[in-house]
Write a protein that holds these residues in place. Structure first.
Motif, PDB file in Angstrom:
ATOM      1  N   TYR A  19      17.327  50.684  34.279  1.00 35.04           N
ATOM      2  CA  TYR A  19      17.575  49.156  34.537  1.00 35.04           C
ATOM      3  C   TYR A  19      18.875  48.542  33.813  1.00 35.04           C
ATOM      4  O   TYR A  19      19.271  49.093  32.652  1.00 35.04           O
ATOM      5  CB  TYR A  19      16.488  48.269  34.206  1.00 35.04           C
ATOM      6  N   TRP A  48      11.308  53.617  38.347  1.00 40.21           N
ATOM      7  CA  TRP A  48      11.516  52.310  38.623  1.00 40.21           C
ATOM      8  C   TRP A  48      13.056  51.916  38.298  1.00 40.21           C
ATOM      9  O   TRP A  48      13.692  52.418  37.367  1.00 40.21           O
ATOM     10  CB  TRP A  48      10.817  51.397  37.345  1.00 40.21           C
ATOM     11  N   HIS A  69      19.091  52.324  30.120  1.00 43.07           N
ATOM     12  CA  HIS A  69      19.458  51.011  30.498  1.00 43.07           C
ATOM     13  C   HIS A  69      20.706  50.538  29.719  1.00 43.07           C
ATOM     14  O   HIS A  69      21.071  51.351  28.659  1.00 43.07           O
ATOM     15  CB  HIS A  69      18.342  50.177  29.999  1.00 43.07           C
ATOM     16  N   HIS A  76       6.737  58.606  33.906  1.00 40.20           N
ATOM     17  CA  HIS A  76       7.381  57.115  34.355  1.00 40.20           C
ATOM     18  C   HIS A  76       8.894  57.334  33.732  1.00 40.20           C
ATOM     19  O   HIS A  76       9.368  57.734  32.537  1.00 40.20           O
ATOM     20  CB  HIS A  76       6.702  56.436  33.394  1.00 40.20           C
ATOM     21  N   LEU A 105       7.930  44.784  33.227  1.00 43.72           N
ATOM     22  CA  LEU A 105       8.429  45.866  33.156  1.00 43.72           C
ATOM     23  C   LEU A 105       9.226  46.101  31.731  1.00 43.72           C
ATOM     24  O   LEU A 105       9.599  45.120  31.230  1.00 43.72           O
ATOM     25  CB  LEU A 105       9.673  46.100  34.134  1.00 43.72           C
ATOM     26  N   ARG A 126      13.760  55.814  29.294  1.00 45.85           N
ATOM     27  CA  ARG A 126      14.173  54.426  29.456  1.00 45.85           C
ATOM     28  C   ARG A 126      15.593  54.611  29.556  1.00 45.85           C
ATOM     29  O   ARG A 126      16.293  54.793  28.380  1.00 45.85           O
ATOM     30  CB  ARG A 126      13.715  53.574  28.627  1.00 45.85           C
ATOM     31  N   TYR A 163      12.396  54.733  33.852  1.00 46.68           N
ATOM     32  CA  TYR A 163      12.997  53.337  33.978  1.00 46.68           C
ATOM     33  C   TYR A 163      14.486  53.277  33.893  1.00 46.68           C
ATOM     34  O   TYR A 163      15.073  53.615  32.842  1.00 46.68           O
ATOM     35  CB  TYR A 163      12.305  52.293  32.957  1.00 46.68           C
TER      36      TYR A 163
END
Length: 401
Positions: A201, A233, A173, A197, A360, A171, A199
């Motif tokens: 963002y 993503w 972000h 996965h 999400l 992740r 992410y």
């Protein structure tokens, strides 16, 4: 080789140190290495990585540190690809010098790094650090799992800002990233690792006009249509300046495009939305899983039109930019801009192209208060702060050795 070696140590806090002149600043290796906090240190002038976590180390927090290369004198690393000035040439020389000529193995596996997390266990958090002047800011690789990278300020890198090599469940972000040759690089995108996965963002990304790429997808050898592709993503990011928002290696075509890759609620205010292989851009609607609810400015390559995989709820703003690319903006959308209230709520189940997707990560109900979320970054209970302008037009006053 390391100034501090905490391999197989537990419950350690290293705080308020200044570390320089070692091959590695801090080494954290082995599955017995856990519950470590690296806080508020200044680490520079190391030969390789400032902080290394590897071989099963887990539950480690790296925060509030200042990490940088300091052996260049008047030279600075930074974005160069696509540039034509003397400064860009110096930065390209720095890139090849430190990545190939001065590394122990003459390969990118040994290039200078701020933080390396290689085959680590869960519970790795890297946040609120200032990382600048180097080749790679953060590299996550191997079988690493559950790595979170957030609230960092990352700038002036001649290679990569954040590199993800086969890692699972990352992740990334709320980072500010600028003046970087490739902001975010995904390696071996065909590698699934039993469900991979990533992410990305709420990041603010800026490069000077026409130089460097924001995201690069690298594929290895052609895959024989794996049953499960890696999930990548990208949502609620603001990409400003540079050459391309994303690009992919030619093998992306052979791997049937960016399967299970999702671009939602982003702002593309760069020179071009995509670069490199024309096969991907000209490909069918299945080449990218979701590319919708984005504000798409700049140049549309190859055909002059949006690709077949661009959804109907994108905003076609061909040739336009939200902000000037001549300097880093405040990333605030102007009042009344078309990207306001034009996104889709991703904090609850949402539907695109007739398919329903689950909420999400990082999205909580109420992250917007209007009829619909804005495209680009969002602010939740935060006051806006003045952002530093990225360095421009370096004056090189000494000669290249």
């Amino acid at each position: 080789d390391a100034c501090f070696d905490f391999s197989n140590d537990t419950y350690v806090i290293l705080k308020n140190f200044k570390i320089r002149g070692c091959y590695e600043g801090i080494n954290l290796a082995g599955s017995g290495t856990h519950n470590i906090v690296i806080d508020n240190n200044e680490i520079y002038a190391t030969g390789r990585s400032k902080i290394i976590m590897e071989n099963g180390a887990h539950n480690i927090e790296v925060k509030n540190n200042k990490l940088y290369m300091s052996i260049l004198g008047n030279y600075h690393p930074g974005v160069w690809k696509g540039g034509r000035t003397y400064t860009h040439g110096v930065r390209e020389w720095i890139y090849y010098c430190y990545k190939v000529y001065l590394s122990a193995s003459q390969s990118s596996s040994d290039e200078e790094e701020g933080i390396r997390a290689s085959s680590v266990g869960p519970g790795i958090t890297i946040h609120d650090n200032e990382i600048f002047d180097g080749m790679v800011a953060i590299k996550v690789g191997g079988t690493s799992d559950e790595v979170e990278i957030y609230n960092n300020t990352i700038y002036r890198f001649s290679s990569t800002g954040i590199s993800n090599v086969k890692a699972s469940n990352t992740r990334i972000h709320d980072n500010l990233m600028y003046d970087i040759n490739i902001m975010h690089r995904l390696h071996y995108c065909e590698y699934t690792n039993n469900g991979r996965h990533s992410y990305f963002y709420n990041n603010r990304c800026y490069n000077p006009k026409g130089v460097g790429d924001h995201t690069y997808f690298f594929f290895g050898k052609s895959s024989s249509s794996p049953s499960k592709y890696a999930d990548f993503w990208f949502y609620h990011n603001s990409f400003v300046g540079g050459r391309n928002v994303f690009a992919a290696s030619p093998n992306a075509d052979e791997n049937k495009g960016l399967r299970d890759t999702y671009f939602i609620n982003n702002i593309f205010s760069a020179n071009s939305i995509y670069g490199n292989s024309s096969g991907l851009y000209k490909g069918s609607s299945s080449m990218v899983e979701i590319f919708d609810y984005n504000w798409l400015g700049g140049y549309y390559p190859y055909t002059g039109n949006l690709p077949a995989w661009a959804g109907q709820d994108n905003i076609n703003a061909k040739g336009q930019k939200v902000w000037s690319n001549s300097s880093m903006p405040d990333f605030e959308l102007p009042a009344g801009h078309a990207a306001r209230n034009a996104g889709i709520d991703v904090s609850t189940n949402f539907k695109i192209n007739g398919k329903i997707y689950q909420p999400l990560p990082g999205m909580e109900p109420g992250y917007y208060t209007t009829v619909a979320p804005d495209m680009g970054i969002f602010h939740v209970n935060k006051t806006n702060q003045d952002l530093p302008n990225p360095p421009q037009n370096f004056r090189i006053i000494s000669s290249i050795p």
